[in-house]
Design a protein around this motif. Structure first.
Motif, PDB file in Angstrom:
ATOM      1  N   PRO A   1     -12.136   4.015  11.048  1.00 43.75           N
ATOM      2  CA  PRO A   1     -13.324   4.541  11.187  1.00 43.75           C
ATOM      3  C   PRO A   1     -13.561   5.968  11.220  1.00 43.75           C
ATOM      4  CG  PRO A   1     -13.149   3.738  12.997  1.00 43.75           C
ATOM      5  CD  PRO A   1     -11.957   3.352  12.635  1.00 43.75           C
ATOM      6  N   ALA A   2     -14.621   6.717  10.524  1.00 43.57           N
ATOM      7  CA  ALA A   2     -14.706   8.341  10.733  1.00 43.57           C
ATOM      8  C   ALA A   2     -15.363   8.452  12.080  1.00 43.57           C
ATOM      9  CB  ALA A   2     -15.340   8.722   9.371  1.00 43.57           C
ATOM     10  N   TRP A   3     -15.187   9.253  12.715  1.00 48.15           N
ATOM     11  CA  TRP A   3     -15.793   9.685  13.976  1.00 48.15           C
ATOM     12  C   TRP A   3     -17.062  10.523  13.689  1.00 48.15           C
ATOM     13  CZ3 TRP A   3     -15.833  14.518  16.898  1.00 48.15           C
ATOM     14  CH2 TRP A   3     -16.543  14.455  18.088  1.00 48.15           C
ATOM     15  N   SER A   4     -16.926  11.172  12.604  1.00 42.93           N
ATOM     16  CA  SER A   4     -18.127  12.009  12.223  1.00 42.93           C
ATOM     17  C   SER A   4     -17.872  12.283  10.755  1.00 42.93           C
ATOM     18  CB  SER A   4     -18.416  13.242  13.100  1.00 42.93           C
ATOM     19  OG  SER A   4     -17.443  14.166  12.752  1.00 42.93           O
ATOM     20  N   GLY A   5     -18.933  12.679  10.071  1.00 37.47           N
ATOM     21  CA  GLY A   5     -19.007  13.037   8.653  1.00 37.47           C
ATOM     22  C   GLY A   5     -18.808  11.757   7.870  1.00 37.47           C
ATOM     23  N   SER A   6     -18.730  11.883   6.625  1.00 36.79           N
ATOM     24  CA  SER A   6     -18.702  11.005   5.348  1.00 36.79           C
ATOM     25  C   SER A   6     -17.747  11.244   4.298  1.00 36.79           C
ATOM     26  CB  SER A   6     -20.128  10.958   5.021  1.00 36.79           C
ATOM     27  OG  SER A   6     -20.447  12.196   4.224  1.00 36.79           O
ATOM     28  N   VAL A   7     -17.633  10.231   3.668  1.00 36.73           N
ATOM     29  CA  VAL A   7     -16.709  10.081   2.402  1.00 36.73           C
ATOM     30  C   VAL A   7     -17.383   9.272   1.370  1.00 36.73           C
ATOM     31  CG1 VAL A   7     -14.562   9.654   1.280  1.00 36.73           C
ATOM     32  CG2 VAL A   7     -14.654   9.998   3.704  1.00 36.73           C
ATOM     33  N   ARG A   8     -17.711  10.030   0.218  1.00 36.00           N
ATOM     34  CA  ARG A   8     -18.531   9.519  -0.862  1.00 36.00           C
ATOM     35  C   ARG A   8     -17.794   9.807  -2.150  1.00 36.00           C
ATOM     36  NH1 ARG A   8     -23.849   8.579   1.134  1.00 36.00           N
ATOM     37  NH2 ARG A   8     -24.624   8.588  -1.205  1.00 36.00           N
ATOM     38  N   PHE A   9     -18.068   8.647  -2.997  1.00 35.94           N
ATOM     39  CA  PHE A   9     -17.411   8.608  -4.482  1.00 35.94           C
ATOM     40  C   PHE A   9     -18.544   8.712  -5.399  1.00 35.94           C
ATOM     41  CE2 PHE A   9     -15.182   7.360  -7.951  1.00 35.94           C
ATOM     42  CZ  PHE A   9     -13.870   7.983  -8.040  1.00 35.94           C
ATOM     43  N   GLY A  10     -18.519   9.688  -6.399  1.00 36.74           N
ATOM     44  CA  GLY A  10     -19.787   9.756  -7.202  1.00 36.74           C
ATOM     45  C   GLY A  10     -21.037   9.302  -6.863  1.00 36.74           C
ATOM     46  N   GLY A  11     -21.226  10.218  -5.618  1.00 37.22           N
ATOM     47  CA  GLY A  11     -22.654  10.037  -4.724  1.00 37.22           C
ATOM     48  C   GLY A  11     -22.819   8.896  -4.158  1.00 37.22           C
ATOM     49  N   ARG A  12     -21.870   7.797  -3.986  1.00 32.69           N
ATOM     50  CA  ARG A  12     -21.921   6.555  -3.292  1.00 32.69           C
ATOM     51  C   ARG A  12     -21.131   6.533  -1.971  1.00 32.69           C
ATOM     52  NH1 ARG A  12     -20.909   2.047  -7.892  1.00 32.69           N
ATOM     53  NH2 ARG A  12     -21.172   0.708  -6.056  1.00 32.69           N
ATOM     54  N   PRO A  13     -21.382   5.856  -1.144  1.00 34.39           N
ATOM     55  CA  PRO A  13     -20.494   5.686   0.049  1.00 34.39           C
ATOM     56  C   PRO A  13     -19.070   4.919  -0.622  1.00 34.39           C
ATOM     57  CG  PRO A  13     -22.580   4.968   0.699  1.00 34.39           C
ATOM     58  CD  PRO A  13     -22.694   5.262  -0.659  1.00 34.39           C
ATOM     59  N   VAL A  14     -18.147   5.452  -0.055  1.00 38.16           N
ATOM     60  CA  VAL A  14     -16.815   4.987  -0.782  1.00 38.16           C
ATOM     61  C   VAL A  14     -16.407   3.534  -0.290  1.00 38.16           C
ATOM     62  CG1 VAL A  14     -15.105   5.832   1.039  1.00 38.16           C
ATOM     63  CG2 VAL A  14     -14.384   5.803  -1.226  1.00 38.16           C
ATOM     64  N   ARG A  15     -17.352   3.088   0.798  1.00 36.46           N
ATOM     65  CA  ARG A  15     -16.979   1.550   1.139  1.00 36.46           C
ATOM     66  C   ARG A  15     -17.604   0.506  -0.026  1.00 36.46           C
ATOM     67  NH1 ARG A  15     -20.754   3.641   4.487  1.00 36.46           N
ATOM     68  NH2 ARG A  15     -22.892   2.773   4.274  1.00 36.46           N
ATOM     69  N   GLU A  16     -18.600   1.355  -0.770  1.00 34.91           N
ATOM     70  CA  GLU A  16     -19.190   0.440  -1.674  1.00 34.91           C
ATOM     71  C   GLU A  16     -18.381   0.150  -2.991  1.00 34.91           C
ATOM     72  OE1 GLU A  16     -22.949   1.850  -2.833  1.00 34.91           O
ATOM     73  OE2 GLU A  16     -23.808   1.938  -0.710  1.00 34.91           O
TER      74      GLU A  16
END
Length: 244
Positions: free
Chosen positions: A49-64
């Motif tokens: 898990p990220a402690w802070s911040g985010s990861v997105r792909f094509g504008g969507r959360p990468v987990r999707e």
């Protein structure tokens, strides 16, 4: 990746990763041992898990998009005595699309066998994974990535301990991913490979030191800032030699 940071317990393993990777880029992740390369890949894949911040792909959360994010681990992270064949491992790349309650069908098996054949392992899918060389074992996981129909491929030290032939197989497949518009992130200590095959470089040493196109980012100044005294940089020659 925006303000991405990862903690293991009380220890901050990675921080300050803030980069927008272009679609279809081949990105080399470089840094000394313990710099956070594997941690970054696992955070993108959702394995930590990220402690802070985010990861997105094509504008969507990468987990999707988890089913289309392919992760090829380091060999040391795999239990090679686990009772599975090469074909079993490759078919794991189809499970997200199939769902866990459906068995792979003939089409899935054909795709898995074709991926193995494309990587020079045709007809060997019935063998237990321990019966392959180190480079061949890496190819099996690369074949698993191929059958996922990925939009993002994460490779953790794919060139470590492999011979020239296996290295060339990975090099060609990485280039093929990029040409197909698949984004690739490769953690590696091989600076010559980074210079030869990547479009972008992300330099890490517990935090992001630099990110950008390889032509302008893979520089002696950035290598010094990333590796400190662990790398010898010969500015007058196109040679970057890591000291082990």
């Amino acid at each position: 990746m925006r303000g991405l940071a990862v903690r293991y317990g009380a220890n901050l393993a990675l921080e300050g990763v803030d980069a927008a990777v272009p679609h279809g880029a081949i990105v080399g992740l470089i840094g000394p041992n313990g710099s956070g390369k594997s941690t970054l890949l696992k955070a993108i894949a959702g394995a930590v898990p990220a402690w802070s911040g985010s990861v997105r792909f094509g504008g969507r959360p990468v987990r999707e998009l988890a089913g289309r994010v392919a992760y090829v681990p380091q060999r040391e992270e795999v239990n090679w005595e686990f009772p599975v064949t090469a074909l079993d491992v490759v078919l794991m790349g189809r499970y997200r699309e199939l769902g866990w309650l459906r068995w792979p069908g003939r089409r899935d098996r054909d795709r898995a066998e074709a991926a193995l054949a494309q990587l020079g392992l045709g007809g060997l899918g019935h063998r237990h994974i321990s019966q392959f060389s180190g480079g061949q074992q890496q190819r099996i996981f690369l074949a698993r990535a191929m059958v996922q129909d990925p939009v993002l491929v994460l490779l953790d030290e794919p060139f470590t301990g492999v011979d020239v032939q296996n290295r060339q197989v990975f090099h060609e497949r990485i280039q093929a991913f990029g040409k197909a518009g698949v984004t690739v992130l490769v953690a590696t200590h091989d600076l010559d490979e980074v210079r030869a095959m990547t479009t972008h470089v992300l330099c890490l040493n517990r935090r992001m030191v630099a990110f950008g196109p390889t032509a302008t980012t893979f520089t002696p100044a950035n290598l010094r800032a990333t590796f400190g005294g662990q790398v010898a940089v010969f500015e007058q020659l196109p040679v970057f030699e890591e000291l082990r």
